[in-house]
Design an enzyme around this catalytic site. Sequence first.
Site, mmCIF file in Angstrom:
data_model
loop_
_atom_site.group_PDB
_atom_site.id
_atom_site.type_symbol
_atom_site.label_atom_id
_atom_site.label_comp_id
_atom_site.label_asym_id
_atom_site.label_seq_id
_atom_site.Cartn_x
_atom_site.Cartn_y
_atom_site.Cartn_z
ATOM 1 N N HIS A 18 -3.740 -4.261 1.912
ATOM 2 C CA HIS A 18 -5.016 -3.552 1.914
ATOM 3 C C HIS A 18 -5.317 -2.881 3.251
ATOM 4 O O HIS A 18 -5.844 -1.768 3.263
ATOM 5 C CB HIS A 18 -6.176 -4.474 1.523
ATOM 6 N N ASP A 54 0.818 -1.223 0.000
ATOM 7 C CA ASP A 54 0.000 0.000 0.000
ATOM 8 C C ASP A 54 0.847 1.266 0.000
ATOM 9 O O ASP A 54 0.781 2.091 0.903
ATOM 10 C CB ASP A 54 -0.945 -0.007 1.212
ATOM 11 N N ASN A 86 -6.814 -2.972 -4.941
ATOM 12 C CA ASN A 86 -8.115 -2.487 -5.388
ATOM 13 C C ASN A 86 -8.039 -1.074 -5.962
ATOM 14 O O ASN A 86 -8.938 -0.645 -6.682
ATOM 15 C CB ASN A 86 -9.113 -2.509 -4.227
ATOM 16 N N HIS A 87 -6.955 -0.346 -5.692
ATOM 17 C CA HIS A 87 -6.818 0.999 -6.246
ATOM 18 C C HIS A 87 -6.226 0.987 -7.658
ATOM 19 O O HIS A 87 -6.528 1.874 -8.447
ATOM 20 C CB HIS A 87 -5.928 1.861 -5.334
ATOM 21 N N ASP A 135 -1.677 -2.066 -4.360
ATOM 22 C CA ASP A 135 -1.880 -0.612 -4.264
ATOM 23 C C ASP A 135 -0.562 0.147 -4.346
ATOM 24 O O ASP A 135 -0.283 1.031 -3.528
ATOM 25 C CB ASP A 135 -2.628 -0.247 -2.981
#
Length: 670
Positions: A239, A16, A122-123, A56
């Site tokens: 995440h 992330d 997910n980004h 991410d």
Amino acid sequence: MAAEEDDSFRILVATDNHLGYAEKHPERGNDSFQSFEEVLELAVEHNVDFILLGGDLFHENKPSRHCQVRCMDLLRKYTFGDRPVHFNILSDPAVNFPHTKQVNFLDPNLNVAIPVFSIHGNHDDPAGLGLLCALEMLSSAGLINYFGRVSDLNEVKISPILMEKGATKLALYGLSSVKDERLHRLFVENKVKMLRPKESLTEWFNLMTVHQNHAKRGPSNYLPESFLDPFLDLIIWGHEHDCIKEPWHSHQNFHILQPGSSVATSLTPGEAIEKCAFLLQVNSRHQFKIDPLPLKTVRPFLFEEVVLSEYNIEEEVHRIKRKMEPTKEESAWDLMMKARGIGGTKGRGRGRGGKDGDATSQAQNKDNPVEVFIEHRVKELLKGAKKLLTGHPRQPILPLVRVRVYYSNEAEIFNVSRFGFKFENLVANTEDLVSFVREKTVKDTDGGRPSSPGLRENLISVDDVNSTVEGLVEEIFRTNALPGCEMHLLTERGMSAAVSAYVQKEDKHAVSTMIDYQVQRMQEYLLSLDKDYDDPKELEADILAFRAERNAAANFQREEDEILEALQLSSQAENGSTADQDSDSDIETIDDDSDKDFSSSSRGRGARGRGSRGSRGGSRGTTSQASRARGSRGRARKCEYCMYGNLLIKASSCRKHGTADIPNFNVNGL
């Protein structure tokens, strides 16, 4: 012993990184790149074999050119070089890396010193024409090795990357981000298979990285640990942004490490925890060691919660004013305020910090004692900012500050933006320094009077809302529709996916494309029935029957596939519109990706704008949604009564019915 150490894998783990987060912010725009550069520096410093990223890497699904170039520059600077790579890949690269068919350090045209292996989150998940993601661009450039992508959502097979370094064998599994509800269903239906080497099963250390919800945020909106195979040894869980320095042992007999994010993207308590990268060492005896490496370039972050009902505000303000006599500490604060240019107790000049503004501020503070109280709390909080400075030359000085204020009376709220100006040049986020959250009250079962419950159990926090956009929208459409406003033509699942794409991926065509797609499917179904529909109620019954069939559990997979197809059409429409705009690059000087905040009027060519071709005679490659709704030249239209043609029109205008006396039945109103 020395030979065993030479055989051990040394892996730098981070998740992330969210490159490009707040890149347009004048103060915070460089934060994500600073921390990511430090991660790469730590990899070089600790002489790791490779870097493992848990999703991410980018904050946006379509990162700006500025963000992409900076990322590529950093990767080339720190991961390329003459140092040899000391491990081998034993598995088939064409299976592990379907896009490039090879691992980058074996490419004779590249000189890779520290390979980078990454899954998507997910980004930065695949989208648009060809369903590609930003990581595939980096992979094509030979900068990273992108793995773990799920290409078949009907049956998932996770094949490991098999690595060997001396006597140590490592099987690296990757599961890139998949919609949690879909992945949950696939696991329940036993459609997720984790492949294992055919030989020497016990000799492999099984390492896996995933990017899914870990905390339970709904019945199926997370990945339970029990779904994962117990043969795994260690799972790197991306995440979740709060960093947990010590791995813990799961009931599934594997360990879990949650590295957290390297940059604060939401001002919540979890982001205030010290951020780290991790050095993972694995030896030939299946032993592993994890060392946290605190990041020293992360911007300081101070967080506090204030429940106003727990204080007597009038007494607190009176006590604060009594303490306002000059003391050494207060004088030092005033001197710092003056040095920062926002004044102390005497003249700050005119304008935003001038005498007039100061007098106005004092008058408003007098009217709202809560503002005086919160201002004092922020000042007290800032005194601890110095303790968070690491001394690193690249660490930002101005801290992030968030005071979450729980209130019960609307009169306690004050203007947050104006309040933030008081701390300009003292905090990095003056625009959202304070967050107001209504305190939830429950009735006392004994006396029937409202009572203020405990903070942790019964307070609603906007920052901690964990439900996804899809879940919220679907619940609203399904259970909260007003009488007469229920959806009869469209499906809740399709609309929730479209709204999610619009919100999370800025796909402005998603909702209109989904509506057009579902209307078209309904029209095709009704035409296939080959009925005349003399009775509007019969038409309504068939519409409801088809919608119920699509929503049935047995057709869940077909509905999901149709939703995916519709969103792909929307992404293609978005790309087609963008391609039109980019066709005259000699005139267009502002980048669509990196300058979304600029209005279309500043882009040149008059009314050309972002989504159309202005007066050039319609969009090229796609049809605008507005013209599609009105009906465009050259396309047949459809009678809302007999479904004749392709688009809906009034029955009285139908070429088949003419001006016949037909019931006024509106399909769109169902």
